[in-house]
Write a protein that holds these residues in place. Structure first.
Motif, PDB file in Angstrom:
ATOM      1  N   ARG A 138      33.649  48.923  27.623  1.00  0.00           N
ATOM      2  CA  ARG A 138      35.039  48.771  27.323  1.00  0.00           C
ATOM      3  C   ARG A 138      35.715  49.745  26.366  1.00  0.00           C
ATOM      4  NH1 ARG A 138      35.138  42.412  26.378  1.00  0.00           N
ATOM      5  NH2 ARG A 138      32.955  42.618  26.713  1.00  0.00           N
ATOM      6  N   ASP A 139      36.833  50.041  26.675  1.00  0.00           N
ATOM      7  CA  ASP A 139      37.364  51.089  25.697  1.00  0.00           C
ATOM      8  C   ASP A 139      37.924  50.147  24.477  1.00  0.00           C
ATOM      9  OD1 ASP A 139      37.034  53.197  27.135  1.00  0.00           O
ATOM     10  OD2 ASP A 139      39.175  53.023  28.132  1.00  0.00           O
ATOM     11  N   ARG A 140      38.215  49.105  24.419  1.00  0.00           N
ATOM     12  CA  ARG A 140      38.903  48.420  23.340  1.00  0.00           C
ATOM     13  C   ARG A 140      38.460  46.999  23.563  1.00  0.00           C
ATOM     14  NH1 ARG A 140      44.396  49.316  20.878  1.00  0.00           N
ATOM     15  NH2 ARG A 140      45.245  47.361  20.238  1.00  0.00           N
ATOM     16  N   ILE A 141      38.126  46.245  22.064  1.00  0.00           N
ATOM     17  CA  ILE A 141      38.054  44.714  22.204  1.00  0.00           C
ATOM     18  C   ILE A 141      38.956  44.294  20.891  1.00  0.00           C
ATOM     19  CG2 ILE A 141      35.748  44.790  23.155  1.00  0.00           C
ATOM     20  CD1 ILE A 141      34.773  44.785  20.081  1.00  0.00           C
ATOM     21  N   ARG A 142      39.058  43.042  20.935  1.00  0.00           N
ATOM     22  CA  ARG A 142      39.833  42.415  19.855  1.00  0.00           C
ATOM     23  C   ARG A 142      39.020  41.349  19.312  1.00  0.00           C
ATOM     24  NH1 ARG A 142      45.534  42.188  19.650  1.00  0.00           N
ATOM     25  NH2 ARG A 142      45.928  40.478  18.020  1.00  0.00           N
ATOM     26  N   TRP A 164      34.414  39.249  13.135  1.00  0.00           N
ATOM     27  CA  TRP A 164      34.228  40.658  12.684  1.00  0.00           C
ATOM     28  C   TRP A 164      32.948  40.752  11.301  1.00  0.00           C
ATOM     29  CZ3 TRP A 164      34.668  45.931  12.356  1.00  0.00           C
ATOM     30  CH2 TRP A 164      34.759  46.658  11.180  1.00  0.00           C
TER      31      TRP A 164
END
Lengths: 387, 125
Positions: free
Chosen positions: A173-177, A183
């Motif tokens: 995937r290019d982007r995760i949240r 975190w």
């Protein structure tokens, strides 16, 4: 002291609430938990799987470790450590109450196991913190059941709770949240600590860490443990050993695990080609039975086994441990390949061709056997003992 | 330096207050309620947790700039205001104060200011 044969803890608790009992209810032995009652309401709860009031306040930075220790020393004989901290102006009454309430719900989740375990009630045994907050038993039991259901709704895989958190090395995937807590879990995951072990290290509520880890697993960001692991049904009750790891043992644990991860993450990147990359990605879901799937990515394997087997594999692991991205060795052949094929020249273009060649004889690593879990555990206890 | 009960009593003294509560929105657990709630305290806690999750996990509104962070949420219905205000703590807790305010008798600006002051007293901020 009243001894009871194995019973479902919430039934015993309900009976104690009916008689407005005061004392300590010891529940289970693996791991052991305690609920303290005053007048039939729960005023404190503790479990080795959940951080206590002191850990939350000191790791979170609200109190210095020294203030906490002094308060514990001075207040324990009279069972009023909490009130003492408020009287001396270190905490507001509200902070203390909210912190204790949070701990009661958090620890109770791990103590009120939904099955029969040995239960023992010790009457008139106050907690050293003092009774600063109280939760009625029906509310506590109801909330614990709700929390259990809520975890299942996120992802119905209890084994995630008791398995070391291992972030997947590569995402498609290019982007995760991520949430802030997610975190922290990812950053501090060392391949050894379970979600509850991380909670105690981070000074975060354990149940919240279970929630976030299940979300991470549901989103494919941490490795999903095999479904039918031993004791999967027991879930949170399992990881006594892993969760209790003191932070002193951390560094050693790191050196055992991290190189494998780093190696796996590193090797595909600097031009080892798509073949290796695909290998890593596929190894993750299908991989060997335990969490160490990236071991399957080839070059990292000697590191893992070499380190685990003590001195057996001389220095096999070290090179890739140094091969961290951005280290001074950046000019060397990419990552673990240095260890796997010492005879090979890097080649003019700096693009050594990846060959599925047999390992050189000096490299003693067996062909990616599943890690010997018992051995790893013994090794960890040994390292722990040294710390 | 009030405890939780005293804090909720103060919140109830805000003009137009119908009910108040403290909720752990990370888990959806009610830690204390007083006065009226739209349903019961568990529904209140679950609702506050869902609303907070929708704003903090989903949307870009809670941290539009790097140092920004969510302070409060206001839900306005025809008969009342529902204020959900974060209580910052220096230990691990994800807490909000919930205040249900009658729309006729309450004043939103006054209520927000009062809650801000109260929150500081509660956790010593």
């Amino acid at each position: 002291m009243t001894a009871t044969s194995p019973a479902e803890p919430h039934r015993v608790l309900a009976a104690l609430a009916d008689t407005r009992a005061s004392g300590a209810l010891h529940i289970g032995s693996d791991p052991p938990g305690v609920l303290h009652l005053v007048g039939g309401a729960v005023t404190h709860a503790s479990s080795p799987l959940a951080p206590g009031v002191g850990e939350l306040l000191t790791i979170g930075g609200r109190l210095s470790g020294e203030v906490w220790r002094l308060a514990v020393d001075a207040g324990t004989p009279e069972h009023r450590v909490g009130p003492l901290l408020v009287e001396q102006g270190h905490l507001t009454r509200g902070e203390l109450e909210l912190c204790v309430l949070g701990v009661i719900y958090d620890a109770t989740y791990f103590v009120l196991v939904p099955r029969a375990v040995p239960v023992r009630f010790e009457p008139d045994r106050p907690h050293w913190l003092g009774a600063v907050a109280a939760v009625p038993v029906p509310a506590l039991v109801g909330e614990t059941a709700r929390r259990r259901r809520a975890l299942t709704e996120i992802l119905d895989r209890p084994e995630v709770d008791s398995t070391p958190v291992v972030p997947v090395p590569r995402l498609r995937r290019d982007r995760i949240r991520l949430s802030g807590l997610q975190w922290e879990l990812i950053v501090h995951a060392d391949g050894q600590r379970t979600p509850t072990g991380l909670a105690r290290r981070l000074g975060r509520a354990s149940y919240a860490c279970l929630q976030e880890t299940r979300r991470l697993a549901a989103e494919g960001l941490v490795r999903m443990p095999p479904a039918n692991r031993v004791g999967a049904g027991a879930g949170y009750a399992l990881p006594a050993a892993a969760a209790g790891l003191p932070s002193a043992g951390r560094r050693e644990a790191h050196t055992v695990e991290v190189p494998a991860q780093r190696g796996a993450r590193l090797s595909p990147a600097p031009g080892a080609g798509p073949a290796v990359g695909r290998h890593v990605a596929e190894a993750a879901p299908a991989g060997p039975p335990r969490a160490e799937a990236p071991t399957g990515a080839g070059p990292a394997a000697p590191t893992q086994t070499g380190a685990s087997a003590g001195a057996a594999g001389p220095a096999a692991g070290t090179p890739s441990a140094d091969g961290v991205p951005g280290s001074p060795r950046a000019g060397a052949p990419p990552g673990g390949d240095a260890a796997a094929g010492p005879g090979r020249s890097p080649g003019g273009s700096g693009l050594p061709r990846r060959q599925p060649a047999p390992r050189p004889p000096g490299d003693a690593a067996p062909p990616v056997a599943p890690p010997d879990e018992a051995l790893l555990l013994r090794l960890r206890s040994a390292l722990w003992g040294m710390a | 330096m009030p405890g939780v009960d005293a804090y909720l009593d103060h919140a109830m003294a805000i003009p137009g207050a119908i009910g108040a509560g403290i909720v752990d929105y990370g888990t959806g657990t009610p830690l204390g309620t007083t006065g009226g709630t739209p349903e019961d305290d568990r529904a209140l806690a679950a609702g506050a947790a869902r609303v907070m999750a929708a704003v903090t996990r989903g949307g870009p509104f809670s941290s539009a700039t790097p140092d920004d962070d969510l302070e409060d949420l206001i839900i306005t219905s025809q008969s009342g205001y529902h204020l959900i205000r974060r209580i910052p703590t220096e230990f691990d807790a994800r807490l909000v104060l919930y205040l249900w305010l009658d729309r006729e008798r309450g004043n939103l600006a006054v209520a927000r200011r009062s809650l801000q002051e109260l929150g500081g007293h509660l956790v010593g901020a």
